[in-house]
Each structure stands twice: as C-alpha cells, then as structure tokens.
Design a protein around this motif. Structure first.
Motif, PDB file in Angstrom:
ATOM      1  N   LYS A  15       0.806  -1.213   0.000  1.00 46.20           N
ATOM      2  CA  LYS A  15       0.000   0.000   0.000  1.00 46.20           C
ATOM      3  C   LYS A  15       0.846   1.273   0.000  1.00 46.20           C
ATOM      4  O   LYS A  15       0.297   2.375  -0.107  1.00 46.20           O
ATOM      5  CB  LYS A  15      -0.936   0.013   1.211  1.00 46.20           C
ATOM      6  N   LEU A  16       2.160   1.139   0.133  1.00 47.78           N
ATOM      7  CA  LEU A  16       3.026   2.314   0.177  1.00 47.78           C
ATOM      8  C   LEU A  16       2.973   3.080  -1.144  1.00 47.78           C
ATOM      9  O   LEU A  16       2.919   2.492  -2.218  1.00 47.78           O
ATOM     10  CB  LEU A  16       4.468   1.913   0.468  1.00 47.78           C
ATOM     11  N   VAL A  17       3.021   4.393  -1.029  1.00 49.73           N
ATOM     12  CA  VAL A  17       3.102   5.261  -2.194  1.00 49.73           C
ATOM     13  C   VAL A  17       4.433   6.006  -2.118  1.00 49.73           C
ATOM     14  O   VAL A  17       4.623   6.861  -1.248  1.00 49.73           O
ATOM     15  CB  VAL A  17       1.928   6.265  -2.233  1.00 49.73           C
ATOM     16  N   ILE A  18       5.365   5.634  -2.983  1.00 50.90           N
ATOM     17  CA  ILE A  18       6.683   6.266  -3.012  1.00 50.90           C
ATOM     18  C   ILE A  18       6.703   7.211  -4.206  1.00 50.90           C
ATOM     19  O   ILE A  18       6.692   6.781  -5.354  1.00 50.90           O
ATOM     20  CB  ILE A  18       7.804   5.214  -3.123  1.00 50.90           C
ATOM     21  N   CYS A  19       6.723   8.511  -3.916  1.00 52.18           N
ATOM     22  CA  CYS A  19       6.606   9.522  -4.961  1.00 52.18           C
ATOM     23  C   CYS A  19       7.312  10.798  -4.523  1.00 52.18           C
ATOM     24  O   CYS A  19       7.556  10.998  -3.334  1.00 52.18           O
ATOM     25  CB  CYS A  19       5.119   9.801  -5.237  1.00 52.18           C
ATOM     26  N   PRO A  20       7.642  11.670  -5.468  1.00 56.20           N
ATOM     27  CA  PRO A  20       8.264  12.939  -5.070  1.00 56.20           C
ATOM     28  C   PRO A  20       7.337  13.747  -4.169  1.00 56.20           C
ATOM     29  O   PRO A  20       6.111  13.709  -4.324  1.00 56.20           O
ATOM     30  CB  PRO A  20       8.483  13.658  -6.412  1.00 56.20           C
ATOM     31  N   TYR A  21       7.928  14.471  -3.243  1.00 57.04           N
ATOM     32  CA  TYR A  21       7.160  15.380  -2.384  1.00 57.04           C
ATOM     33  C   TYR A  21       7.339  16.781  -2.956  1.00 57.04           C
ATOM     34  O   TYR A  21       8.451  17.302  -3.008  1.00 57.04           O
ATOM     35  CB  TYR A  21       7.658  15.319  -0.941  1.00 57.04           C
ATOM     36  N   GLU A  22       6.237  17.394  -3.364  1.00 58.05           N
ATOM     37  CA  GLU A  22       6.326  18.663  -4.080  1.00 58.05           C
ATOM     38  C   GLU A  22       5.613  19.810  -3.373  1.00 58.05           C
ATOM     39  O   GLU A  22       5.535  20.915  -3.905  1.00 58.05           O
ATOM     40  CB  GLU A  22       5.761  18.489  -5.497  1.00 58.05           C
ATOM     41  N   ASN A  23       5.082  19.587  -2.199  1.00 60.16           N
ATOM     42  CA  ASN A  23       4.379  20.639  -1.469  1.00 60.16           C
ATOM     43  C   ASN A  23       5.342  21.450  -0.614  1.00 60.16           C
ATOM     44  O   ASN A  23       6.459  21.011  -0.313  1.00 60.16           O
ATOM     45  CB  ASN A  23       3.299  20.032  -0.575  1.00 60.16           C
ATOM     46  N   ASP A  24       4.902  22.624  -0.207  1.00 61.98           N
ATOM     47  CA  ASP A  24       5.685  23.433   0.725  1.00 61.98           C
ATOM     48  C   ASP A  24       5.655  22.773   2.107  1.00 61.98           C
ATOM     49  O   ASP A  24       4.664  22.156   2.495  1.00 61.98           O
ATOM     50  CB  ASP A  24       5.109  24.846   0.828  1.00 61.98           C
ATOM     51  N   LEU A 175       4.495   8.276   0.986  1.00 63.82           N
ATOM     52  CA  LEU A 175       4.095   9.530   0.334  1.00 63.82           C
ATOM     53  C   LEU A 175       5.277  10.456   0.076  1.00 63.82           C
ATOM     54  O   LEU A 175       5.135  11.684   0.039  1.00 63.82           O
ATOM     55  CB  LEU A 175       3.020  10.239   1.172  1.00 63.82           C
ATOM     56  N   ILE A 176       6.436   9.878  -0.140  1.00 60.78           N
ATOM     57  CA  ILE A 176       7.660  10.625  -0.441  1.00 60.78           C
ATOM     58  C   ILE A 176       8.637   9.645  -1.096  1.00 60.78           C
ATOM     59  O   ILE A 176       8.460   8.432  -0.969  1.00 60.78           O
ATOM     60  CB  ILE A 176       8.250  11.260   0.850  1.00 60.78           C
ATOM     61  N   ASP A 177       9.657  10.149  -1.790  1.00 55.33           N
ATOM     62  CA  ASP A 177      10.647   9.258  -2.390  1.00 55.33           C
ATOM     63  C   ASP A 177      12.034   9.530  -1.810  1.00 55.33           C
ATOM     64  O   ASP A 177      12.201  10.352  -0.895  1.00 55.33           O
ATOM     65  CB  ASP A 177      10.641   9.362  -3.920  1.00 55.33           C
ATOM     66  N   ILE A 178      13.028   8.842  -2.326  1.00 58.47           N
ATOM     67  CA  ILE A 178      14.380   8.942  -1.778  1.00 58.47           C
ATOM     68  C   ILE A 178      14.955  10.340  -1.955  1.00 58.47           C
ATOM     69  O   ILE A 178      15.520  10.926  -1.023  1.00 58.47           O
ATOM     70  CB  ILE A 178      15.301   7.888  -2.412  1.00 58.47           C
ATOM     71  N   ASN A 179      14.837  10.903  -3.161  1.00 60.10           N
ATOM     72  CA  ASN A 179      15.416  12.226  -3.404  1.00 60.10           C
ATOM     73  C   ASN A 179      14.766  13.295  -2.539  1.00 60.10           C
ATOM     74  O   ASN A 179      15.444  14.173  -1.992  1.00 60.10           O
ATOM     75  CB  ASN A 179      15.273  12.589  -4.883  1.00 60.10           C
ATOM     76  N   SER A 180      13.451  13.236  -2.406  1.00 61.93           N
ATOM     77  CA  SER A 180      12.765  14.204  -1.555  1.00 61.93           C
ATOM     78  C   SER A 180      13.137  14.010  -0.086  1.00 61.93           C
ATOM     79  O   SER A 180      13.278  14.984   0.659  1.00 61.93           O
ATOM     80  CB  SER A 180      11.254  14.082  -1.732  1.00 61.93           C
TER      81      SER A 180
END
Length: 213
Positions: A15-24, A175-180
């Motif tokens: 169920k994990l969502v690994i994605c860029p975090y783009e919010n402030d 709700l975040i990825d490695i780079n973020s």
C-alpha cells in the motif's frame, strides 16, 4: 510465533506510495520512543518545528508495551505509543521524521513506513544504524551520500550530515521518495549529526523517561 505480523507487514508494504514530495513544508515533526532497561513502559515524544527550527509544539505519551523488541517488527511495538501521542497534538505536520527505518527494511515496511500508512502523512526514516542492505562509505563531507541497496533494489541512502561523524540511514516512509527524503533531511540538519526534529524528540522522550518533565 509472529508469522501473522510478518504477513501483515507484507500486505501493508503493497500500500506504500513512493513519490516525489512537491508541497511546501511549514511544519515538520520528529518522533522518538525510549524505554528504561528491563521495563515494558514506553515513553514517546513528538516535537513539531517550523522552518526556522522554532518549537511549535511538544507532545508526550507513555504506556505499557506488551510486545518485546523483535528486529524487523519494531513498528508493532512502538506504533501504538506514537499514534496516541499524535492524537494529543493540536498541529498537523506536513512531514514526519522518525528515528527508524522506512523502506530500508526486510519487508519494505519499517516503523516510518507503517506510521505513514496509519496517519496518511508523508514520513521519512532517518536511523542511526543500518537494518538491511549494502553500501560503500559516503564522502566525508556534509551532504555526502551513497546508495543503500538490498536484494538488488535501492531502498535508501547513507548520508553524512556532519564531517567526521558516522552517517545516518535515510529511507522514504510513505508519500515521499528517496530524493525528496534527502532534501528534507538536509534542510532540517543543524549543527548536530541528527536532524533537529528527531534530535529534540530524543531529548524530550528521555526527559519524560527520567521524570524530568
């Protein structure tokens, strides 16, 4: 004996969502749990900071924990403590940093990942020690890092937050990825090795454990 928990971890990891975090990011929380030796009473602290490292709120909770410490199953031991602490908080952070693993875990679901699924808030694992994976030593400079791999997959990074100090092990929770995750950790590193949110949470959880607050 704990096969049912292992099966649950595997299902939750899907169920994990690994994605860029783009919010402030306006508020970030640090989480830490401590125990007295040979005691089953856990002490949790959550510290919420703004972008200038000002403390906005501190929350506490202590309770009896029945599950013993089992490597790889830490979240089932500490999650009830942490969730109960967050229930007391007035502020909702944009991101939570845990002194624990995220995806850098045998089944891809460390405490940070499990917490992120439960709270539906982006989470990052920033641990002092490795649980799984192979890596080469990162460059000895602030911000130097290397890749942490496990079973042929990149699960996190090994990050040097301070020159001359052992690195920390950073992996996305949910709700975040490695780079973020890397960018957030470096944003909240001050003059110490650990990022300020978890460093302060560690101080407060130990004060609570020692009955100093």
């Amino acid at each position: 004996m704990y096969e049912h928990l292992i099966k649950l971890q595997k299902r939750l990891a899907e169920k994990l969502v690994i994605c860029p975090y783009e919010n402030d990011i306006k508020l970030v929380a640090g989480v830490d749990v401590s125990f007295n030796k040979n005691s089953n009473i856990g002490f949790c602290s959550v510290v919420i900071l703004d972008n200038k490292f000002n403390i906005i709120e501190v929350g506490f909770h202590k309770m009896e924990v029945k599950l013993p410490y089992i490597p790889g199953l830490l979240s089932f031991r500490e999650l009830p403590l942490i969730v109960n602490t967050f229930k007391k908080m007035k502020n909702i952070p944009d991101i939570i940093i845990c002194d624990a693993q995220g995806t850098a875990h045998p089944r891809g679901l460390g405490l940070a990942s499990h917490l992120g699924i439960v709270l539906k808030i982006p989470t990052i694992g920033c641990a002092k020690n490795k649980l799984v994976g192979d890596f080469v030593a990162p460059p000895d400079k602030k911000g130097g890092y290397s890749i942490l791999q496990y079973k042929g997959k990149t699960v996190g990074i090994v990050l040097r937050t301070k020159v001359g100090c052992n690195p920390v092990f950073v992996s996305p929770g949910n709700l975040i990825d490695i780079n973020s995750s890397l960018a957030v950790i470096m944003k909240y590193v001050g003059k110490y090795k650990l990022p300020e949110p978890t460093r302060l949470a560690h101080i407060y959880s130990n004060k609570l454990r020692r009955n100093e607050i």
